[in-house]
Design an enzyme around this catalytic site. Sequence first.
Site, short mmCIF file in Angstrom:
data_model
loop_
_atom_site.label_atom_id
_atom_site.label_comp_id
_atom_site.label_asym_id
_atom_site.label_seq_id
_atom_site.Cartn_x
_atom_site.Cartn_y
_atom_site.Cartn_z
N THR A 54 2.62 0.08 -11.99
CA THR A 54 2.53 -0.70 -10.75
C THR A 54 1.16 -0.61 -10.08
O THR A 54 0.36 0.26 -10.37
CB THR A 54 3.59 -0.21 -9.74
OG1 THR A 54 3.31 1.13 -9.38
CG2 THR A 54 5.00 -0.31 -10.32
N ASP A 55 0.96 -1.54 -9.15
CA ASP A 55 -0.23 -1.50 -8.31
C ASP A 55 0.09 -0.66 -7.07
O ASP A 55 1.16 -0.05 -6.98
CB ASP A 55 -0.69 -2.91 -7.95
CG ASP A 55 0.36 -3.71 -7.17
OD1 ASP A 55 1.32 -3.11 -6.62
OD2 ASP A 55 0.22 -4.94 -7.10
N ALA A 56 -0.80 -0.63 -6.12
CA ALA A 56 -0.63 0.21 -4.93
C ALA A 56 0.59 -0.18 -4.10
O ALA A 56 1.13 0.64 -3.36
CB ALA A 56 -1.89 0.14 -4.06
N VAL A 96 4.36 -2.99 -7.11
CA VAL A 96 4.68 -4.19 -7.88
C VAL A 96 4.06 -4.03 -9.27
O VAL A 96 2.93 -3.57 -9.41
CB VAL A 96 4.14 -5.45 -7.18
CG1 VAL A 96 4.35 -6.70 -8.03
CG2 VAL A 96 4.81 -5.61 -5.82
#
Length: 132
Positions: free
Chosen positions: A15-17, A20
């Site tokens: 995931t990103d920050a 997601v």
Amino acid sequence: MPTFCVPMRVYYEDTDAGGVVYHARYLHFFERARTDYLRELGFSQQALLEEHKLAFVVKTMQIDYRLAAKLDDLLTVETEVSGIKGATILFSQQIKRNDVLICTAEVKVACVDLTKMKPVAIPQEMKAALTV
């Protein structure tokens, strides 16, 4: 051939920050599912490399991102062979969360002789297993 399904959990590293799934991670999910599909049929990519000097390389890929997957989601990656020609296999793949479609991909892979770095016909026993 029936659809091959494999569950995959979304981990923090996917995931990103914002939690997601990062767009490139879907490629990893699809790749793992194709590898598991071949393994389920009795074909180890490692054995193909070592014994036959063959590998499958992605020739083209078309992806449609429909919804976001998120941290801790349990996804199902579905894989089907939608065509085989000479040295190529066309895979149709989907990622779902609880039967909700998240992402689709059409992936064409080519069978390559690694000693010559040229496309070669898919081994007959593999082709037979993929077309049952």
